[in-house]
Every structure is written in C-alpha cells, then in structure tokens.
Design a protein around this motif. Sequence first.
Motif, PDB file in Angstrom:
ATOM      1  N   MET A   1       0.838  -1.208   0.000  1.00 12.90           N
ATOM      2  CA  MET A   1       0.000   0.000   0.000  1.00 12.90           C
ATOM      3  C   MET A   1       0.871   1.256   0.000  1.00 12.90           C
ATOM      4  N   LYS A   2       1.909   1.241   0.842  1.00 14.61           N
ATOM      5  CA  LYS A   2       2.798   2.386   0.921  1.00 14.61           C
ATOM      6  C   LYS A   2       3.564   2.562  -0.384  1.00 14.61           C
ATOM      7  N   ARG A   3       3.976   1.455  -0.976  1.00 16.22           N
ATOM      8  CA  ARG A   3       4.695   1.524  -2.246  1.00 16.22           C
ATOM      9  C   ARG A   3       3.795   2.101  -3.339  1.00 16.22           C
ATOM     10  N   GLN A   4       2.512   1.738  -3.299  1.00 19.04           N
ATOM     11  CA  GLN A   4       1.572   2.253  -4.295  1.00 19.04           C
ATOM     12  C   GLN A   4       1.378   3.771  -4.149  1.00 19.04           C
ATOM     13  N   ARG A   5       1.344   4.246  -2.886  1.00 20.06           N
ATOM     14  CA  ARG A   5       1.217   5.689  -2.658  1.00 20.06           C
ATOM     15  C   ARG A   5       2.444   6.434  -3.160  1.00 20.06           C
ATOM     16  N   ILE A   6       3.613   5.870  -2.907  1.00 18.49           N
ATOM     17  CA  ILE A   6       4.851   6.505  -3.379  1.00 18.49           C
ATOM     18  C   ILE A   6       4.860   6.564  -4.908  1.00 18.49           C
ATOM     19  N   ARG A   7       4.406   5.487  -5.526  1.00 23.44           N
ATOM     20  CA  ARG A   7       4.367   5.447  -6.988  1.00 23.44           C
ATOM     21  C   ARG A   7       3.388   6.491  -7.522  1.00 23.44           C
TER      22      ARG A   7
END
Length: 277
Positions: A1-7
């Motif tokens: 989820m955090k990686r998706q937000r960063i992306r």
Amino acid sequence: MKRQRIRSWTIGVIAIAVSVIVFLVPLAFVLLQASKTPDDASSLAFTWPKEWSFFPNLIAVLESGDGLIWRAFFNSALLTVFSVALMVIIAAMAGYVLARKRSKWGPVVNFFVLAGLIVPPAVVPTIWVLQGLGLFKTLPGMILIETTFGLSFSILMFRAFFGTVPRELDEAAVLDGAGRVRMFFQVILPLLRPVIVTVIVVQSVFVFNDFQNPLYFLPGADNATVQTTLYSFAGQNLSFYNLLFMDFLLITIPPLVAYIFFNRQIIAGMTSGAVKG
C-alpha cells in the motif's frame, strides 16, 4: 500500500513537472520578450529584461496601425460567434439524424464526415467558389468557410452524445403531438448542454486562433483578424520582436481564459458519448 502511494506521488510530481515545462515555460518566455526593449528582444534570449518596457509595448501595440488590433479583435469576435453558432445548430441536427435514422446512405454520409477531418482544404477552388458567389474578402464568406471546416468534428461529437439520450424521449414527444422540429428544439436540444459547451469552447478557440484561412480567404487590412496582425510587427527587413510577443500575448488571453473556466465542461462533453445510457 505504501509503495503504491509513493508510486502515485511520483507520477503526480512528474506530471506536474511536464506540465510546467510544456505550458508555463513558453508563457514565461513570451512575457519576458514582451517586456523588453526592441534591441534587447532582438536576441530572443531567455533572459531577464535589462529595462522593463511592458506597458510602453502594450500601448504601442494597441495604438499601432490606427487601432488595427481593435478592428482585428472585433472581426475575430464576429467571425467566432457566428461561425460557432452555425456549427452548433447544423451539427446538432445532422448528428441527431445520423444517430437516430438508419438508412442505406448512412455509411456514405459517415464517410464524408470523416473525410472532412482528413482531407485538407483546397484553397484555389474555394476562392473560385467564393468569387463566384461574391463572398471573397467578406466576413460572411469567411464565416461559411470556418463553419464548413469545423462541421466534421462537431457532427462526430453530437452523434456520439446522442447515444446517451434515450429514444423513449423521442417517442414520448411524438405521442404528445410534437412535430419533429418542435421535438428537437424543445425536448432534445436542452439535453445537449454538455456537448454544446464543449463544441462552443473548442471551436471558438480554433476559429479565434485560425491564421491560415483568414490569410487566404479574408485578405486586407480592414478584414484583419487577431492572428494576421502578427504580420504588422514581423517582416522580411525589420521585426519588432518585443511588440510581436506583446501582440501574441494579447491574442492568447481569450482562449486561455476560456479553457480555464470551461475545463470541466470540456472534459464532460468529450467523455459523455463514451457511455451509453
């Protein structure tokens, strides 16, 4: 989820950076050149003005050619209003017929509508036709030219939008005793507001910014449009780049304001025909 937000955040930053480079940098360049003296602007360098001359340049453009820019804005306003009005009325009726009526001539008509987007205009034959009708070098003739060139796009927009208008409305209006003309203008046309706004804004910007067609079909200083006034400040022997960019800035403001205020309506009109109701 955090990686998706960063992306998502990274993609957003990249999109903003690209928008700044594509839109704001050229606008900043125009503003800087329009604020320079003639000698400073002649280098066309992306630098800070040595001496600010924004308002003197503005006054010089407004007063040049005995008020040429004012006549040009008036001519362009008339050309835009009447051309777009004809486009909306004709394209709405043509789009309604193409979307509702099934005929063996439908594919042929659709072919010619699409051809209007692809086939380039023939300048010399068009001038001959205008001369034969006595409309060459006249504003009414130029209105007919702009209307004709903008019809293909407008018809396709209206035809796609009619897919979202239920046929039951047509049948109910006929059962209530309404004729075809009354049904179209009182029942169908009020439902077309999103696509009407889209066509008005897009085609108004196109007509207002058109340089080629007025150059060919509407020559003469009295018939000048805003785009053809650029010739007043740029020539073979002498060019006043500071006044040229000031003129360019003035004629960019109306289309820019139109897109800023009607951005959502344009998107709604463009996408409404993609979903059938």
